[in-house]
Design a protein around this motif. Structure first.
Motif, PDB file in Angstrom:
ATOM      1  N   GLN A  61       3.221  -9.151  12.510  1.00 26.55           N
ATOM      2  CA  GLN A  61       3.638  -8.292  11.523  1.00 26.55           C
ATOM      3  C   GLN A  61       2.745  -7.091  11.266  1.00 26.55           C
ATOM      4  O   GLN A  61       1.492  -7.124  11.582  1.00 26.55           O
ATOM      5  CB  GLN A  61       3.807  -9.255  10.331  1.00 26.55           C
ATOM      6  CG  GLN A  61       2.567  -9.712   9.927  1.00 26.55           C
ATOM      7  CD  GLN A  61       2.770 -10.911   8.741  1.00 26.55           C
ATOM      8  OE1 GLN A  61       3.720 -11.071   8.572  1.00 26.55           O
ATOM      9  NE2 GLN A  61       1.660 -11.314   8.177  1.00 26.55           N
ATOM     10  N   VAL A  62       3.310  -6.171  10.527  1.00 22.77           N
ATOM     11  CA  VAL A  62       2.367  -4.886  10.271  1.00 22.77           C
ATOM     12  C   VAL A  62       2.159  -5.215   8.732  1.00 22.77           C
ATOM     13  O   VAL A  62       3.042  -5.249   8.013  1.00 22.77           O
ATOM     14  CB  VAL A  62       3.356  -3.738  10.472  1.00 22.77           C
ATOM     15  CG1 VAL A  62       2.312  -2.372  10.321  1.00 22.77           C
ATOM     16  CG2 VAL A  62       3.709  -3.532  11.941  1.00 22.77           C
ATOM     17  N   ILE A  63       0.783  -4.852   8.394  1.00 24.90           N
ATOM     18  CA  ILE A  63       0.376  -4.934   7.003  1.00 24.90           C
ATOM     19  C   ILE A  63      -0.676  -3.787   6.755  1.00 24.90           C
ATOM     20  O   ILE A  63      -0.891  -2.989   7.808  1.00 24.90           O
ATOM     21  CB  ILE A  63      -0.719  -6.100   7.207  1.00 24.90           C
ATOM     22  CG1 ILE A  63      -1.905  -6.182   7.920  1.00 24.90           C
ATOM     23  CG2 ILE A  63       0.090  -7.542   7.235  1.00 24.90           C
ATOM     24  CD1 ILE A  63      -2.820  -7.114   7.922  1.00 24.90           C
ATOM     25  N   MET A  64      -0.831  -3.444   5.395  1.00 23.83           N
ATOM     26  CA  MET A  64      -1.545  -2.468   5.102  1.00 23.83           C
ATOM     27  C   MET A  64      -2.691  -2.827   4.185  1.00 23.83           C
ATOM     28  O   MET A  64      -2.493  -3.539   3.295  1.00 23.83           O
ATOM     29  CB  MET A  64      -0.689  -1.380   4.184  1.00 23.83           C
ATOM     30  CG  MET A  64      -1.233  -0.175   3.816  1.00 23.83           C
ATOM     31  SD  MET A  64      -0.242   0.965   2.754  1.00 23.83           S
ATOM     32  CE  MET A  64       0.953   1.641   4.020  1.00 23.83           C
ATOM     33  N   LEU A  65      -3.987  -1.896   4.560  1.00 23.21           N
ATOM     34  CA  LEU A  65      -5.233  -2.264   3.878  1.00 23.21           C
ATOM     35  C   LEU A  65      -5.483  -0.919   3.136  1.00 23.21           C
ATOM     36  O   LEU A  65      -5.486  -0.331   3.565  1.00 23.21           O
ATOM     37  CB  LEU A  65      -6.254  -2.774   4.698  1.00 23.21           C
ATOM     38  CG  LEU A  65      -6.417  -4.081   5.580  1.00 23.21           C
ATOM     39  CD1 LEU A  65      -5.399  -3.969   6.811  1.00 23.21           C
ATOM     40  CD2 LEU A  65      -7.593  -3.965   6.200  1.00 23.21           C
ATOM     41  N   SER A  66      -5.206  -1.457   1.657  1.00 21.74           N
ATOM     42  CA  SER A  66      -5.531  -0.268   0.801  1.00 21.74           C
ATOM     43  C   SER A  66      -6.803   0.065   0.705  1.00 21.74           C
ATOM     44  O   SER A  66      -7.848  -0.564   0.612  1.00 21.74           O
ATOM     45  CB  SER A  66      -5.119  -0.869  -0.534  1.00 21.74           C
ATOM     46  OG  SER A  66      -5.326   0.312  -1.577  1.00 21.74           O
ATOM     47  N   HIS A  67      -7.135   1.453   0.633  1.00 18.76           N
ATOM     48  CA  HIS A  67      -8.289   2.208   0.580  1.00 18.76           C
ATOM     49  C   HIS A  67      -8.920   1.841  -0.936  1.00 18.76           C
ATOM     50  O   HIS A  67     -10.196   2.191  -1.207  1.00 18.76           O
ATOM     51  CB  HIS A  67      -8.510   3.554   0.967  1.00 18.76           C
ATOM     52  CG  HIS A  67      -7.734   4.374   0.073  1.00 18.76           C
ATOM     53  ND1 HIS A  67      -6.482   4.769   0.015  1.00 18.76           N
ATOM     54  CD2 HIS A  67      -8.312   5.366  -1.018  1.00 18.76           C
ATOM     55  CE1 HIS A  67      -6.139   5.549  -1.034  1.00 18.76           C
ATOM     56  NE2 HIS A  67      -7.197   5.956  -1.569  1.00 18.76           N
ATOM     57  N   GLU A  68      -8.020   1.679  -1.859  1.00 17.59           N
ATOM     58  CA  GLU A  68      -8.451   1.337  -3.115  1.00 17.59           C
ATOM     59  C   GLU A  68      -8.885   0.048  -3.512  1.00 17.59           C
ATOM     60  O   GLU A  68      -9.121  -0.208  -4.963  1.00 17.59           O
ATOM     61  CB  GLU A  68      -7.314   1.760  -4.126  1.00 17.59           C
ATOM     62  CG  GLU A  68      -7.149   3.270  -4.033  1.00 17.59           C
ATOM     63  CD  GLU A  68      -6.002   3.899  -4.896  1.00 17.59           C
ATOM     64  OE1 GLU A  68      -5.313   2.907  -5.416  1.00 17.59           O
ATOM     65  OE2 GLU A  68      -6.033   4.957  -5.138  1.00 17.59           O
ATOM     66  N   GLU A  69      -8.547  -1.025  -2.600  1.00 16.28           N
ATOM     67  CA  GLU A  69      -8.947  -2.381  -2.749  1.00 16.28           C
ATOM     68  C   GLU A  69      -9.817  -2.762  -1.733  1.00 16.28           C
ATOM     69  O   GLU A  69      -9.889  -2.400  -0.501  1.00 16.28           O
ATOM     70  CB  GLU A  69      -7.784  -3.238  -2.889  1.00 16.28           C
ATOM     71  CG  GLU A  69      -6.745  -2.743  -3.815  1.00 16.28           C
ATOM     72  CD  GLU A  69      -5.368  -3.649  -3.803  1.00 16.28           C
ATOM     73  OE1 GLU A  69      -5.039  -4.574  -2.756  1.00 16.28           O
ATOM     74  OE2 GLU A  69      -4.504  -3.445  -4.771  1.00 16.28           O
TER      75      GLU A  69
END
Length: 467
Positions: free
Chosen positions: A292-300
């Motif tokens: 699956q595709v996930i996103m890592l936030s640069h704000e967290e």
């Protein structure tokens, strides 16, 4: 540690610091009335913190570099010396007598101390070399039963990309194998299929910005080339100890994505254009899909969100969705007790509690008795004056991070009660306080673990008015 005399290095030459000290003296509100003036600050290679009043620009005009030119010039003189000495950052304090006689003390550096933020006081004390907060040590749970999403379709993925990018240059098997060797992982089938259509090298579009935009639209993100792929494990998300120790990661039983800082199974392959990284997830949560595709936030600093169930879905614009928030959630593993949150330590206490932060409080100080014996409590931070008996901290045998005010640290040190389970610690300072007593306390704590001290270097000079 005893003060040291000056050395021949330019960073330890009083004249290097003289312009900064003159600016601070000229801006000090009590320079004419006090028997002596004390100033302090911090200067690093990439920033500085000085108690200087910035003069506002003329009405109708934005601030210009020349409005602060004198400050810039003074700071850059020190920054150049820092670079020459191979030092990233130094704090300082100076006492200036009425006639100009000045004693300047440089504080640091120490490889066991993080730089303070906007203050001359030390940051976190690293008591165990190479130590990391628990969330940064957390590895993913096994995912032996995970399978790809039904939507994962290599043929459809490649056909769609070739229709959208008819002139794209695909990666060779040798280029893909080289990337896998560099990463130490085998690329998932969908990711291999994607790069077989386009290797995303800038030179392949002949510096054509519109072609690059078409590629982004075709894939659904700013695709990294094979050299830009990286494993988004915990080491890829650096965080200062005092902030990282306040984090906690939890994976609910119905989660699509595991609650982690990073994972050896998160292969970052793109960016959303705003600094958030997209990754293929090979260590999904209990209800997630392999790949699956996930996103890592640069704000967290922790966690990731589901973007699509597969790369095929990402390319086709079919977003994934996390399950709704379940009812009856467990008590939070990070608890904050202060005037705006929980009102008692007892309200925060439960067996799963990992982080307890006691903030500003206008009532009676708290006892830590309700959290004594909790098996997972690893972080305690307490605003100065909020603890009824700091010695109760000695009963918290699982602490790895402790942040207290100077007075509370003094009580623990005098009683020989500093918890030896600690991996890192911090001294919280509010308001304007002389850095020297804080450095003394920090060095006492460091000495308990035989860690490098914060060196105090003494320089003497004269800031008498220039003729």
């Amino acid at each position: 540690m005893a003060d040291q005399g000056p050395s021949v290095a330019s960073i330890r030459d009083f004249s290097t610091w003289e312009p900064v000290l003159r600016l601070l003296l000229a801006d000090h509100p009590h320079r004419h009335a006090a028997p002596s003036v004390r100033v302090a600050g911090r200067i690093g290679r990439h920033g500085w913190s000085l108690a200087l009043k910035r003069r506002p620009p003329a009405p109708g005009r934005a601030a210009q570099v020349e409005d602060m030119q004198e400050e810039f010039d003074a700071v850059q003189r020190v920054q150049g010396a820092l670079a020459e000495a191979g030092v990233d950052d130094l704090s300082f304090t100076a006492e200036i007598r009425p006639g100009g006689k000045t004693v300047l003390r440089l504080l640091g550096p120490s490889p066991a101390v993080e730089s303070g933020i906007g203050t001359p006081h030390p940051g976190a004390l690293i008591l165990v070399d190479g130590s990391l907060p628990e969330p940064w040590r957390r590895l993913p749970d096994p995912v032996s039963g995970a399978v790809p999403a039904p939507s994962a379709d290599l043929e459809l993925l490649q056909r769609t990309l070739r229709e959208r990018l008819p002139h794209a240059v695909g990666a060779t098997q040798e280029e893909i194998a080289a990337a896998e060797a560099r990463l130490g992982v085998t690329l998932p089938d969908e990711l291999r299929a994607l790069y077989q259509v386009t290797r995303a090298r800038w030179e392949d579009v002949a510096d054509d910005y519109e072609a690059a935009q078409r590629q982004r639209a075709a894939v659904g993100c700013e695709l990294f080339d094979l050299d830009g792929l990286y494993v988004a494990d915990a080491s890829s998300r650096h965080c200062r100890w005092e902030f990282a120790a306040m984090e906690a990661v939890v994976t609910p039983p119905d989660a699509m994505v595991q609650g982690l800082v990073g994972s050896p199974g998160w292969i970052a392959f793109g960016d959303n254009g705003g600094g958030d990284r997209l990754a293929v997830d090979m260590t999904p949560g209990p209800r997630g899909h392999l790949g699956q595709v996930i996103m890592l936030s640069h704000e967290e600093d922790t966690g990731a969100g589901l973007v699509a169930d597969s790369l095929t879905d990402l390319v086709l614009g079919r977003p994934g969705a996390e399950p709704g928030t379940p009812h009856g959630r467990r008590p939070p593993v990070v608890a904050r007790v202060n005037v705006a949150s929980l009102k008692s330590i007892r309200a925060a206490a439960h067996p799963g509690l990992e982080v307890l932060s006691i903030g500003v409080w206008d009532g009676a100080p708290f006892s830590l008795a309700p959290v004594t014996g909790l098996p997972r409590l690893r972080t305690l931070t307490a605003y100065p004056g909020t603890l009824a008996d700091p010695l109760e901290i000695a009963e918290l045998t699982g602490l790895e991070f402790l942040e207290l005010g100077p007075q509370e640290w003094r009580v623990l040190l005098d009683a020989g009660a500093v918890p030896r389970s600690l991996s890192a610690a911090a001294i919280v300072v509010h308001g304007v306080q002389d850095p020297l007593p804080i450095v003394d306390i920090a060095n006492e704590v460091l000495a308990l673990w035989h860690r490098p001290q914060i060196i105090r270097t003494v320089l003497e000079g004269d800031l008498a008015p220039v003729a």
